[in-house]
Structures are given as structure tokens and as C-alpha cells.
Design a protein around this motif. Structure first.
Motif, PDB file in Angstrom:
ATOM      1  N   ASP A 163      11.344 -41.278  -9.000  1.00 39.38           N
ATOM      2  CA  ASP A 163      12.375 -40.885  -9.965  1.00 39.38           C
ATOM      3  C   ASP A 163      13.590 -41.806  -9.858  1.00 39.38           C
ATOM      4  O   ASP A 163      14.703 -41.425 -10.201  1.00 39.38           O
ATOM      5  CB  ASP A 163      12.780 -39.410  -9.768  1.00 39.38           C
ATOM      6  CG  ASP A 163      13.446 -38.814 -11.003  1.00 39.38           C
ATOM      7  OD1 ASP A 163      13.508 -39.488 -12.055  1.00 39.38           O
ATOM      8  OD2 ASP A 163      13.942 -37.674 -10.903  1.00 39.38           O
TER       9      ASP A 163
ATOM     10  N   HIS B  47       9.644 -32.087 -16.953  1.00 36.74           N
ATOM     11  CA  HIS B  47      10.877 -31.676 -16.271  1.00 36.74           C
ATOM     12  C   HIS B  47      11.241 -30.354 -16.945  1.00 36.74           C
ATOM     13  O   HIS B  47      11.692 -30.337 -18.083  1.00 36.74           O
ATOM     14  CB  HIS B  47      11.952 -32.748 -16.489  1.00 36.74           C
ATOM     15  CG  HIS B  47      13.276 -32.418 -15.866  1.00 36.74           C
ATOM     16  ND1 HIS B  47      14.252 -33.356 -15.674  1.00 36.74           N
ATOM     17  CD2 HIS B  47      13.789 -31.252 -15.399  1.00 36.74           C
ATOM     18  CE1 HIS B  47      15.315 -32.791 -15.119  1.00 36.74           C
ATOM     19  NE2 HIS B  47      15.060 -31.511 -14.943  1.00 36.74           N
TER      20      HIS B  47
ATOM     21  N   HIS C 270       9.198 -33.786 -10.336  1.00 39.75           N
ATOM     22  CA  HIS C 270      10.193 -33.722  -9.239  1.00 39.75           C
ATOM     23  C   HIS C 270      10.514 -32.286  -8.834  1.00 39.75           C
ATOM     24  O   HIS C 270      11.648 -31.830  -8.967  1.00 39.75           O
ATOM     25  CB  HIS C 270      11.471 -34.489  -9.581  1.00 39.75           C
ATOM     26  CG  HIS C 270      12.009 -34.281 -10.972  1.00 39.75           C
ATOM     27  ND1 HIS C 270      12.294 -33.040 -11.486  1.00 39.75           N
ATOM     28  CD2 HIS C 270      12.329 -35.166 -11.948  1.00 39.75           C
ATOM     29  CE1 HIS C 270      12.761 -33.176 -12.715  1.00 39.75           C
ATOM     30  NE2 HIS C 270      12.779 -34.458 -13.036  1.00 39.75           N
TER      31      HIS C 270
ATOM     32  N   HIS D  26       6.469 -41.153 -11.020  1.00 41.04           N
ATOM     33  CA  HIS D  26       7.648 -40.675 -11.748  1.00 41.04           C
ATOM     34  C   HIS D  26       8.708 -41.767 -11.817  1.00 41.04           C
ATOM     35  O   HIS D  26       9.494 -41.953 -10.886  1.00 41.04           O
ATOM     36  CB  HIS D  26       8.215 -39.416 -11.099  1.00 41.04           C
ATOM     37  CG  HIS D  26       9.179 -38.698 -11.988  1.00 41.04           C
ATOM     38  ND1 HIS D  26       8.888 -37.486 -12.582  1.00 41.04           N
ATOM     39  CD2 HIS D  26      10.402 -39.042 -12.447  1.00 41.04           C
ATOM     40  CE1 HIS D  26       9.905 -37.123 -13.350  1.00 41.04           C
ATOM     41  NE2 HIS D  26      10.847 -38.048 -13.273  1.00 41.04           N
TER      42      HIS D  26
ATOM     43  N   TYR E  17      17.050 -31.162 -20.745  1.00 42.47           N
ATOM     44  CA  TYR E  17      18.066 -31.959 -21.440  1.00 42.47           C
ATOM     45  C   TYR E  17      18.388 -31.358 -22.813  1.00 42.47           C
ATOM     46  O   TYR E  17      17.510 -30.839 -23.498  1.00 42.47           O
ATOM     47  CB  TYR E  17      17.592 -33.413 -21.574  1.00 42.47           C
ATOM     48  CG  TYR E  17      17.558 -34.120 -20.242  1.00 42.47           C
ATOM     49  CD1 TYR E  17      18.740 -34.520 -19.624  1.00 42.47           C
ATOM     50  CD2 TYR E  17      16.362 -34.350 -19.580  1.00 42.47           C
ATOM     51  CE1 TYR E  17      18.721 -35.150 -18.386  1.00 42.47           C
ATOM     52  CE2 TYR E  17      16.333 -34.983 -18.349  1.00 42.47           C
ATOM     53  CZ  TYR E  17      17.517 -35.377 -17.754  1.00 42.47           C
ATOM     54  OH  TYR E  17      17.494 -35.995 -16.526  1.00 42.47           O
TER      55      TYR E  17
ATOM     56  N   CYS F  22      10.203 -37.266 -18.036  1.00 44.21           N
ATOM     57  CA  CYS F  22      11.315 -36.367 -18.386  1.00 44.21           C
ATOM     58  C   CYS F  22      11.594 -36.334 -19.893  1.00 44.21           C
ATOM     59  O   CYS F  22      12.734 -36.082 -20.312  1.00 44.21           O
ATOM     60  CB  CYS F  22      12.587 -36.728 -17.611  1.00 44.21           C
ATOM     61  SG  CYS F  22      12.385 -36.619 -15.832  1.00 44.21           S
TER      62      CYS F  22
END
Ligand code: ZN
Length: 486
Positions: free
Chosen positions: A359, A213, A243, A61, A185, A90
Motif C-alpha cells: 500500500d 477498501h 489492507h 496492494h 472514499y 482502493c
């Protein structure tokens, strides 16, 4: 061709099996022999006695898309034993967007270098100027949206879906490992199941994976997980939950529920998840994450760079405003959010389906310590000190399991014929040094790192020669893009 021998190290092969002492002979870019008394065959011998030899770690990640080109030494990763990074997580990938004015949240990549219309172009840039580590790429759904849609606050229409599918298909043809999304997002939040499933069907045609994500890691996390799992089922393709965490005080302790759900889903479909070993997350500075309860540490602020490394609470006090107002003044920027509880982190790390992914955000002024410390922290804190995992289990989560889930052939394993991506380390001494106060600290105890048969890191320093490659999904069309040889 130089033949290098690592002599009498404890081999931890990446499969989760127990360690054993052996000589490992490397010829060219591969492991040639594993056995005893192989010294006579070698030109160069490194003594591994008292040390552990594992497959190079795979950071599944990352947001290193631009970083591998900008700073190909990749010391934050290499110094921890990482030999491969997976980019494009992501929903945010550098490819295939071409623009000079990216909006956030592509801001996570923190670059204006959006200049690769095809994955081949990116692979060629890496071939011309290799990074110290191998690079495997996911294609980001948000990036595809930005390539094709003028209004991101609605689901894609059939024409837009077709355009995204075409770009994704081309990238997969050129060796992308799969699709990532970040419905969390704002630029992707309006995407619906039809949009996502159409893209996942393209991924399935190439036997790629779907990494996400999810829409929320807070109250509605179970629904968000079901949505992601159902999306992957449309392929069907392997689903990787990014994550994994239960965020926000109201959700602390709920990994008991989420892991039970994941186990149930794993009976129906192939699943995996990644995790970093900290109870703080980190992303862009966002108003909706300011709840007045959790601590928030500023990692970067464009209008107030001097505030990086300070807590939002203190800044708000100093300015005589509330935290929300302070947050608005500091934006755009980045932050660490102390939004998890330790028992949840431990449950995810110790779960058999989890892989380690940092991440890390390489462009933050004061990055989350996971960038320089995630892998070493698992080995020192969770493995040696807390004994949450055995060393072979911990290594498996950084190597064999990761390679299997992401389709990286002949990597993540110490075996004859596999690529010689290796890390030689002192299991009694390995320790992360990066902290929230001092985040750019190299870890200790990593003696040497080899990438594609060449030493990449030794004596605390990166080597001048960089041997990282672009990692294609197996079965890709061989006409596309160069494959440098060692
Ligand atoms: Zn994410």
C-alpha cells in the motif's frame, strides 16, 4: 539464449513447503530445470550457497499505476525483491479515465496523466517503455464513477451502471484482473449494493476478482465486511479485503471478531486479504481521521510542503490552533495515522488468509516507510526476530498465495516451467531500513532479483535493462494488446 544457473541456494518455492538445496537453471524467461549438478548446462553461474532463492515477491496492494510509467526503475519495490505489482487498488485506477484535472481522492495516484481510455492503451505504453517489474491491473470503481457520473454523491442510476459495466467489461476483455472499490472514499461512499453487484456480475463473466477498501475500518467494520462479502457473492467472485485493520482506539483488539467473521465467510465464498506490517496507516489528509488521540505524521502538504515529516500535534502547537484547524490548513496533503494496535497487526499477518501488500504511496514527499520496507520488514521483524511466521510461510504470503488469489499463472512459484521471477536473499541479514524519520531507505540483504529470466537488480543497484511485462488475466482475448517477449 543465455542459460543462467543459481547454484546451491536454499529454494523456498512459494507454496509454503519447507526449503531445500538445489541448482536452478533459467533459460529464456522460464525456469528450465531444478536439480543437482546442473553447472555444465549453464553459460552463467551465480553462487547461491548460504542464500535463499524464492519466487519474486508480488505486491498485491499498490498505487503504482502512474509510477511504473513515470519512474520505471521502481527501485523502492525492486530493491525489496518485488517483481510484480498490482495497480488500481482502493477504487482508484489510472484506466479508463481521460481528464487533466482529477479531483481527490484520485489524488492518491497524484498525477494528471489520465490519458488511457482503454486498458490496451496502458498496456501498450508499458510495452513501449517497460517497467523493471511486471504490472497487473485492477479497474477502480471510483474511476468508473468519475468517467460516467456528474454527481458522485448519490448511487448510480441504471444508465450510469450500464455505462460503467460496459467500460469494465472492455477492460476485463483486455486483461484486467478484476474490479477494486474504495467505498471509504467520498467519491464512492454513496454507491449502493445494486450498483456494486451489477459491476461484480460483469467481473464474474470474466472470472475476475473483487478487491475492496471497505466502507469503514472503524466501529461498523463487521457490517462493512458483510456488505463487501455479499457484493462479491453476487458474482460470485473471489473477494479480497484490502489492507485489513481495525482502526481507532475504540476498535483495538477487534481483529479477533473480524478474523472470525472472515473465516466464517470463507466457508461460503473464496476470500483473501492483504496487510502491511506496520501499526500506522497512510492516506490523504482527512479531517474525519483527526481525533485528537492518535498521532498523525504529515507525509505531504501542498500548501505547506515544509511540514512534511512533522507531527500534526506539533504543527498545531506552533500555529496556536487545534489539530482540526491545522489539518484544514495543511490540506490537500497526505499523512500517516497511528491508528492500529500491534496485537491486531500480528493477528492479521499470521492469519493463513493474509497476503503481503505494501500500500506504498510513491508520490508522498515523506512516504510511509512501507513503500521501501514492507516486504523486508515481514522477513526481518515478523519472521526472523519475532518468529511469528516461518520463512516458507512468510514467502508464501508474498508469492504463491498472491498469485493464486489474483490469477497470475506460472508466477509466485519456483517450479520447472514457471516464469523466472526470482529473488536471491540472505535470510539472516535481510532487514528494512526505511523508518518514519527516514522513509526512503533501501533494505539490506536482497542480493539479486530476476524478472522474466533477466537480472533486474544486483549489488544494490537496478540494471539498465527492464524486463517487466503487463500481466493479463488468463483467458483474455489474445487480439488485445502486445505481449513483449524476452
Ligand atoms: Zn485503501
Amino acid at each position: 539464449m543465455t542459460r543462467t544457473l543459481v547454484r546451491r541456494a536454499q529454494v523456498i518455492d512459494g507454496t509454503g513447503a519447507a526449503a531445500y538445496v538445489a541448482d536452478v537453471l533459467i533459460q529464456g524467461d522460464r525456469i528450465a530445470r531444478i536439480g543437482t549438478a546442473l553447472e555444465a548446462l549453464a553459460d552463467d553461474v551465480v553462487d547461491g550457497q548460504g542464500l535463499s532463492l524464492a519466487p519474486g515477491f508480488i505486491d498485491v496492494h499498490t498505487h503504482d499505476d502512474a509510477q511504473v510509467l513515470r519512474d520505471p526503475t521502481m527501485l523502492a519495490k525492486l530493491s525489496q525483491g518485488v517483481t510484480s505489482v498490482i495497480t488500481g487498488n482502493c477504487g482508484l485506477s489510472l484506466v479508463p479515465l481521460v481528464t487533466s484535472s482529477p479531483d481527490s481522492p484520485l489524488d492518491l495516484l497524484h498525477t494528471t496523466e489520465f490519458r488511457f481510455p482503454q486498458l490496451d492503451d496502458y498496456a501498450q505504453a508499458l510495452a513501449r517503455k517497460p517497467a523493471a517489474v511486471n504490472v497487473g491491473a485492477l479497474i477502480g470503481h471510483t474511476t468508473l464513477r468519475m468517467c460516467t457520473m456528474s454527481d458522485l454523491n448519490r448511487p448510480a442510476d441504471p444508465n450510469e451502471i450500464q455505462a460503467m459495466a460496459g467500460m469494465l467489461d472492455a477492460a476485463l476483455e483486455q486483461g484486467a484482473l478484476g474490479l477494486s472499490s474504495g467505498l471509504f472514499y467520498q467519491q464512492a461512499y454513496a454507491a449502493n449494493m445494486a450498483e456494486m453487484q451489477a459491476l461484480v456480475r460483469v467481473v464474474a463473466r470474466h472470472s475476475g476478482i473483487y478487491v475492496t477498501h471497505i466502507r469503514t475500518e472503524m466501529d461498523a467494520i463487521l457490517q462493512a465486511m458483510e456488505e463487501a462479502a455479499d457484493t462479491a457473492q453476487a458474482g460470485p467472485v473471489t473477494w479480497i479485503l484490502s489492507h485489513h485493520k481495525c482502526a481507532g482506539p475504540r476498535n483495538w483488539g477487534r481483529t479477533i471478531e473480524t478474523l472470525a467473521l472472515l473465516e466464517r465467510l470463507s466457508q461460503r465464498q473464496k476470500v483473501g486479504m492483504d496487510v502491511y506490517p506496520y501499526s500506522a496507516g497512510s492516506t490523504l489528509l482527512r479531517e474525519d481521521l483527526v481525533d485528537g488521540v492518535i498521532d498523525i505524521l504529515i507525509t505531504r502538504s501542498d500548501p505547506h510542503p515544509e511540514m512534511a515529516g512533522r507531527y500534526l500535534r506539533e504543527i498545531a502547537n506552533q500555529w496556536g490552533v487545534d489539530q482540526l484547524q491545522a489539518c484544514r490548513r495543511l490540506m490537500p496533503g497526505g499523512a500517516c495515522y497511528f491508528q492500529m494496535r500491534e496485537d491486531d497487526v500480528r493477528r492479521v499477518i499470521s492469519h493463513p488468509l493474509s497476503m503481503i501488500g505494501s500500500d506504498g504511496l510513491p508520490h508522498d514527499e515523506r512516504p510511509h516507510p512501507r513503500l521501501w520496507g514492507a516486504f523486508a520488514r515481514v522477513l526481518s521483524h515478523y519472521c526472523r526476530q519475532e518468529q511469528l511466521l516461518t520463512l516458507p510461510q512468510a514467502i508464501h504470503k508474498m508469492t504463491g498465495l498472491s498469485a493464486e488469489r489474483f490469477g497470475l499463472t506460472d508466477r509466485g512459484i519456483v517450479r520447472e516451467g514457471a516464469f523466472a521471477d526470482l529473488v536471491l536473499f540472505d535470510a539472516n541479514r535481510v532487514a528494512d531500513k526505511a523508518s518514519y524519520d527516514s522513509p526512503r531507505q533501501m533494505c539490506e540483504g536482497i542480493e539479486r532479483v530476476m524478472v522474466n529470466g533477466q537480472w533486474a537488480f544486483a549489488h544494490g543497484q537496478a540494471m539498465a535493462h527492464r524486463a517487466g511485462r503487463f500481466l493479463s488475466r488468463p483467458g483474455r482475448n489474445p487480439r488485445a494488446g502486445p505481449q513483449p517477449t524476452a
